[in-house]
Scaffold this active site. Structure first.
Site, PDB file in Angstrom:
ATOM      1  CB  THR A  82      -4.237  71.538  36.851  1.00 16.36           C
ATOM      2  OG1 THR A  82      -4.506  72.489  37.858  1.00 16.36           O
ATOM      3  CG2 THR A  82      -5.079  70.306  37.161  1.00 16.36           C
ATOM      4  CG  ASP A  83      -2.043  74.400  40.797  1.00 19.60           C
ATOM      5  OD1 ASP A  83      -3.160  74.231  40.267  1.00 19.60           O
ATOM      6  OD2 ASP A  83      -1.653  75.518  41.204  1.00 19.60           O
ATOM      7  CD  GLU A  84      -7.795  73.788  40.286  1.00 20.78           C
ATOM      8  OE1 GLU A  84      -8.814  73.163  40.580  1.00 20.78           O
ATOM      9  OE2 GLU A  84      -7.801  74.949  39.859  1.00 20.78           O
ATOM     10  CE1 TYR A 138      -9.526  71.173  34.770  1.00 20.42           C
ATOM     11  CE2 TYR A 138      -8.742  72.065  36.857  1.00 20.42           C
ATOM     12  CZ  TYR A 138      -8.548  71.806  35.510  1.00 20.42           C
ATOM     13  OH  TYR A 138      -7.374  72.174  34.905  1.00 20.42           O
ATOM     14  CE  LYS A 156      -5.874  68.602  33.233  1.00 18.20           C
ATOM     15  NZ  LYS A 156      -5.709  68.714  31.751  1.00 18.20           N
ATOM     16  CG  ASN A 176      -4.669  79.584  39.331  1.00 18.98           C
ATOM     17  OD1 ASN A 176      -4.347  78.694  40.115  1.00 18.98           O
ATOM     18  ND2 ASN A 176      -5.917  79.964  39.158  1.00 18.98           N
ATOM     19  CG  LEU A 191     -10.072  86.079  39.873  1.00 14.20           C
ATOM     20  CD1 LEU A 191     -11.340  86.290  40.682  1.00 14.20           C
ATOM     21  CD2 LEU A 191      -8.886  85.885  40.811  1.00 14.20           C
ATOM     22  N   PRO A 235     -17.373  89.892  41.659  1.00 18.95           N
ATOM     23  CG  PRO A 235     -18.227  88.079  40.449  1.00 18.95           C
ATOM     24  CD  PRO A 235     -17.596  89.425  40.282  1.00 18.95           C
TER      25      PRO A 235
HETATM   26  P1  NAD Z   1      -9.448  76.447  27.822  1.00 19.13           P
HETATM   27  O1  NAD Z   1     -10.738  76.038  28.452  1.00 19.13           O
HETATM   28  O2  NAD Z   1      -9.219  77.875  27.487  1.00 19.13           O
HETATM   29  O3  NAD Z   1      -9.236  75.617  26.467  1.00 19.13           O
HETATM   30  C1  NAD Z   1      -9.526  74.258  26.346  1.00 19.13           C
HETATM   31  C2  NAD Z   1      -9.618  73.934  24.861  1.00 19.13           C
HETATM   32  O4  NAD Z   1      -9.873  72.528  24.729  1.00 19.13           O
HETATM   33  C3  NAD Z   1     -10.762  74.664  24.152  1.00 19.13           C
HETATM   34  O5  NAD Z   1     -10.296  75.238  22.949  1.00 19.13           O
HETATM   35  C4  NAD Z   1     -11.773  73.565  23.861  1.00 19.13           C
HETATM   36  O6  NAD Z   1     -12.543  73.790  22.699  1.00 19.13           O
HETATM   37  C5  NAD Z   1     -10.859  72.346  23.719  1.00 19.13           C
HETATM   38  N1  NAD Z   1     -11.555  71.070  23.970  1.00 19.13           N
HETATM   39  C6  NAD Z   1     -12.378  70.779  25.007  1.00 19.13           C
HETATM   40  N2  NAD Z   1     -12.824  69.509  24.894  1.00 19.13           N
HETATM   41  C7  NAD Z   1     -12.246  68.994  23.781  1.00 19.13           C
HETATM   42  C8  NAD Z   1     -12.303  67.712  23.146  1.00 19.13           C
HETATM   43  N3  NAD Z   1     -13.049  66.728  23.640  1.00 19.13           N
HETATM   44  N4  NAD Z   1     -11.565  67.517  22.034  1.00 19.13           N
HETATM   45  C9  NAD Z   1     -10.822  68.522  21.509  1.00 19.13           C
HETATM   46  N5  NAD Z   1     -10.746  69.750  22.061  1.00 19.13           N
HETATM   47  C10 NAD Z   1     -11.451  69.981  23.184  1.00 19.13           C
HETATM   48  O7  NAD Z   1      -8.327  75.874  28.772  1.00 19.13           O
HETATM   49  P2  NAD Z   1      -6.859  76.406  29.121  1.00 19.13           P
HETATM   50  O8  NAD Z   1      -6.936  77.278  30.311  1.00 19.13           O
HETATM   51  O9  NAD Z   1      -6.188  76.870  27.893  1.00 19.13           O
HETATM   52  O10 NAD Z   1      -6.181  75.037  29.615  1.00 19.13           O
HETATM   53  C11 NAD Z   1      -5.514  74.173  28.691  1.00 19.13           C
HETATM   54  C12 NAD Z   1      -4.959  72.971  29.456  1.00 19.13           C
HETATM   55  O11 NAD Z   1      -4.063  73.412  30.472  1.00 19.13           O
HETATM   56  C13 NAD Z   1      -6.027  72.142  30.165  1.00 19.13           C
HETATM   57  O12 NAD Z   1      -5.683  70.791  30.046  1.00 19.13           O
HETATM   58  C14 NAD Z   1      -5.941  72.601  31.623  1.00 19.13           C
HETATM   59  O13 NAD Z   1      -6.354  71.575  32.499  1.00 19.13           O
HETATM   60  C15 NAD Z   1      -4.460  72.884  31.726  1.00 19.13           C
HETATM   61  N6  NAD Z   1      -4.098  73.894  32.746  1.00 19.13           N
HETATM   62  C16 NAD Z   1      -4.694  75.137  32.722  1.00 19.13           C
HETATM   63  C17 NAD Z   1      -4.295  76.097  33.667  1.00 19.13           C
HETATM   64  C18 NAD Z   1      -4.910  77.471  33.688  1.00 19.13           C
HETATM   65  O14 NAD Z   1      -4.678  78.207  34.648  1.00 19.13           O
HETATM   66  N7  NAD Z   1      -5.652  77.901  32.685  1.00 19.13           N
HETATM   67  C19 NAD Z   1      -3.322  75.772  34.598  1.00 19.13           C
HETATM   68  C20 NAD Z   1      -2.753  74.486  34.595  1.00 19.13           C
HETATM   69  C21 NAD Z   1      -3.145  73.572  33.637  1.00 19.13           C
HETATM   70  O1  DAU Z   2      -4.548  76.089  39.373  1.00 20.39           O
HETATM   71  C1  DAU Z   2      -4.648  75.801  38.017  1.00 20.39           C
HETATM   72  C2  DAU Z   2      -6.087  75.919  37.616  1.00 20.39           C
HETATM   73  O2  DAU Z   2      -6.407  77.304  37.660  1.00 20.39           O
HETATM   74  C3  DAU Z   2      -6.422  75.335  36.246  1.00 20.39           C
HETATM   75  O3  DAU Z   2      -6.156  73.966  36.265  1.00 20.39           O
HETATM   76  C4  DAU Z   2      -7.894  75.594  35.910  1.00 20.39           C
HETATM   77  O4  DAU Z   2      -8.183  75.118  34.610  1.00 20.39           O
HETATM   78  C5  DAU Z   2      -8.132  77.083  35.984  1.00 20.39           C
HETATM   79  O5  DAU Z   2      -9.508  77.348  35.759  1.00 20.39           O
HETATM   80  C6  DAU Z   2      -7.724  77.634  37.349  1.00 20.39           C
HETATM   81  O6  DAU Z   2      -8.618  77.169  38.412  1.00 20.39           O
HETATM   82  P1  DAU Z   2      -9.100  78.138  39.568  1.00 20.39           P
HETATM   83  O7  DAU Z   2     -10.354  77.625  40.142  1.00 20.39           O
HETATM   84  O8  DAU Z   2      -7.986  78.453  40.507  1.00 20.39           O
HETATM   85  O9  DAU Z   2      -9.341  79.453  38.669  1.00 20.39           O
HETATM   86  P2  DAU Z   2     -10.530  80.536  38.635  1.00 20.39           P
HETATM   87  O10 DAU Z   2     -10.084  81.614  37.722  1.00 20.39           O
HETATM   88  O11 DAU Z   2     -11.850  79.904  38.386  1.00 20.39           O
HETATM   89  O12 DAU Z   2     -10.523  81.083  40.134  1.00 20.39           O
HETATM   90  C7  DAU Z   2      -9.347  81.646  40.712  1.00 20.39           C
HETATM   91  C8  DAU Z   2      -9.677  82.009  42.155  1.00 20.39           C
HETATM   92  O13 DAU Z   2     -10.640  83.079  42.142  1.00 20.39           O
HETATM   93  C9  DAU Z   2     -10.336  80.869  42.934  1.00 20.39           C
HETATM   94  O14 DAU Z   2      -9.906  80.936  44.282  1.00 20.39           O
HETATM   95  C10 DAU Z   2     -11.819  81.196  42.867  1.00 20.39           C
HETATM   96  C11 DAU Z   2     -11.835  82.716  42.813  1.00 20.39           C
HETATM   97  N1  DAU Z   2     -12.964  83.313  42.070  1.00 20.39           N
HETATM   98  C12 DAU Z   2     -13.188  82.899  40.789  1.00 20.39           C
HETATM   99  C13 DAU Z   2     -14.208  83.430  40.054  1.00 20.39           C
HETATM  100  C14 DAU Z   2     -14.484  82.962  38.631  1.00 20.39           C
HETATM  101  C15 DAU Z   2     -13.731  84.323  42.643  1.00 20.39           C
HETATM  102  O15 DAU Z   2     -13.505  84.717  43.797  1.00 20.39           O
HETATM  103  N2  DAU Z   2     -14.749  84.848  41.900  1.00 20.39           N
HETATM  104  C16 DAU Z   2     -15.045  84.442  40.641  1.00 20.39           C
HETATM  105  O16 DAU Z   2     -16.014  84.958  40.043  1.00 20.39           O
END
Ligand code: NAD
Ligand code: DAU
Length: 362
Positions: free
Chosen positions: A138-140, A164, A168, A193, A204, A219
């Site tokens: 992730t970018d985080e 988190y 990562k 994201n 979000l 929210p």
């Molecule tokens: P998600 O939470 O929707 O899915 C995660 C999956 O991993 C789930 O199906 C869960 O059951 C499985 N899992 C969790 N722990 C496990 C374990 N110990 N063994 C096997 N499976 C397990 O997440 P996502 O948003 O699809 O993200 C997938 C990957 O991409 C993550 O590594 C996340 O850090 C990365 N990522 C996500 C975003 C985003 O915006 N969603 C952005 C950048 C990177």
């Molecule tokens: O940047 C990549 C990441 O993006 C991934 O690595 C993470 O797995 C993924 O969850 C996501 O993280 P964020 O914290 O950026 O995503 P989230 O959807 O939780 O929140 C997006 C933005 O919205 C953040 O600034 C927080 C804000 N937010 C989020 C929620 C859930 C709100 O204002 N209200 C909310 O209820």
């Protein structure tokens, strides 16, 4: 031989990005997939739907930290590539309980790396040369940008701010070390994201779509001016496949849509699109449901990604603009009430009550 012609082990394949990726792989016709997923609260078999029955797909419920299971899967299915998406992924949950994040994201990834290394070492030379371990991050891990700062690149220093992000970052460092020390052909991707179909409604965009259509408050944390760089999930999946096919081992690739928006802008667009696609029965705009609530602890102000290396070296470009992807995403959630009902489990309702119950409007 084509790197995408054998069997790919996708971890976390029942989650949001994983299930979209498995669909892409299966649709290619020349790839077999083994999905390994623990089915935590975020993972659901129904995300894989019809492809659960594909003859080129095997679904295994299990933990990436299970040594014997991972070793057996690699061997039995003659895996040619691993794409590691399994993780605990929600920043807010990591603030409430970081331990699960360290266990899966760090310890689990370490186990995958160890088993992949033991397996890879014993492959015949031609298979060793083709094998890849792609770690999805992730970018985080790079921390937070100020409003005038240049976007993150592969050279940006690590500065994770949430539990988190720290977990990562730990995993990313282990991937780097396994390449540097043992020669494992590993690559890391750091993406911004994602949004799109099947994203768990704690995040979000789906949270806002579902709360809006249920007449509940929307929210927004703090002042809503935090910026995220949004990428449609299918564009992320295309990037991952391109990196698997043609990326240089040992390298990192930044992935991002260059679609920077404040949270207020994103929520406003969702409201406007819903006003048009699914007007409120009571009249008026969904914008009336917006509620500013106290901020997330340690909330990163801005993320932005400069994906020039991926564009220049591997020719990847995102195909979906934010308005187009958002409209598609809203349409998907409106058209899939059964999915929404099934993922909104008692555990989900408990999470929503814990996270938002005591958060009165700011
Ligand atoms: P998600 O939470 O929707 O899915 C995660 C999956 O991993 C789930 O199906 C869960 O059951 C499985 N899992 C969790 N722990 C496990 C374990 N110990 N063994 C096997 N499976 C397990 O997440 P996502 O948003 O699809 O993200 C997938 C990957 O991409 C993550 O590594 C996340 O850090 C990365 N990522 C996500 C975003 C985003 O915006 N969603 C952005 C950048 C990177
Ligand atoms: O940047 C990549 C990441 O993006 C991934 O690595 C993470 O797995 C993924 O969850 C996501 O993280 P964020 O914290 O950026 O995503 P989230 O959807 O939780 O929140 C997006 C933005 O919205 C953040 O600034 C927080 C804000 N937010 C989020 C929620 C859930 C709100 O204002 N209200 C909310 O209820």
């Amino acid at each position: 031989m084509d790197r995408l012609a054998g069997t790919v082990l996708v971890t976390g394949g029942a989650g949001f990005i994983g299930s979209n990726l498995v669909r892409h792989l299966i649709s290619r016709g020349d790839v077999s997939v083994v999905t390994l997923d623990k089915l935590t609260y975020a993972g659901h078999r129904l995300n894989l739907g019809d492809i659960l029955g594909s003859p080129r797909h095997v679904f295994v419920e299990g933990d990436i930290a299970d040594r014997a299971l991972v070793a057996r899967l690699l061997q039995t299915h003659a895996v040619g590539a691993v794409i590691n998406l399994a993780a605990e992924t929600h920043v807010d949950r990591s603030i409430h309980g970081p331990a699960a994040f360290v266990q899966t994201n760090v310890v689990g990834t370490l186990n995958l790396l160890e088993q992949a290394y033991l397996y890879w070492q014993k492959l015949p030379p031609s298979d060793r040369a083709l094998f890849r371990f792609v770690h999805v991050s992730t970018d985080e891990v790079y921390g937070s940008l100020g409003c005038g700062d240049p976007a993150f690149t592969e050279a940006s220093p690590y500065a994770p701010n949430s539990p988190y992000a720290a977990s990562k970052a730990g995993a990313d460092h282990l991937v780097r070390a396994f390449h540097h020390t043992y020669g494992l052909p590993a690559l890391t991707t750091n993406c911004s994201n994602n949004y799109g179909p099947r994203q768990y409604p704690e995040k979000l965009i789906p949270l806002m779509i579902l709360n809006a259509s249920n007449g509940e408050p929307l929210p927004i944390y703090g002042d809503g001016q935090n910026v995220r760089d949004w990428l449609y999930v299918e564009d992320h999946c295309q990037a991952l496949l391109r990196i698997l096919e043609a990326g240089t081992v040992g390298e990192t690739y930044v992935v991002g849509g260059s679609d920077e928006l404040t949270n207020c802008e994103v929520v406003g667009m969702i409201c406007d699109m819903l006003d048009e696609m699914h007007p409120r029965s009571t009249g008026g705009s969904y914008r009336e449901q917006i509620a500013f609530v106290p901020d997330r602890a340690g909330h990163d102000r801005r993320y932005a990604m400069n994906a020039q290396k991926l564009r220049g070296e591997l020719g990847w470009t995102p195909a979906t603009s934010f308005p187009e992807g958002l409209r598609r995403t809203i349409g998907w959630y409106l058209e899939n009430p059964q999915w929404v009902r099934e993922v909104q489990t008692p555990e989900y309702r408990q999470w929503i009550a814990t996270q938002y119950g005591g958060r009165s409007s700011a």
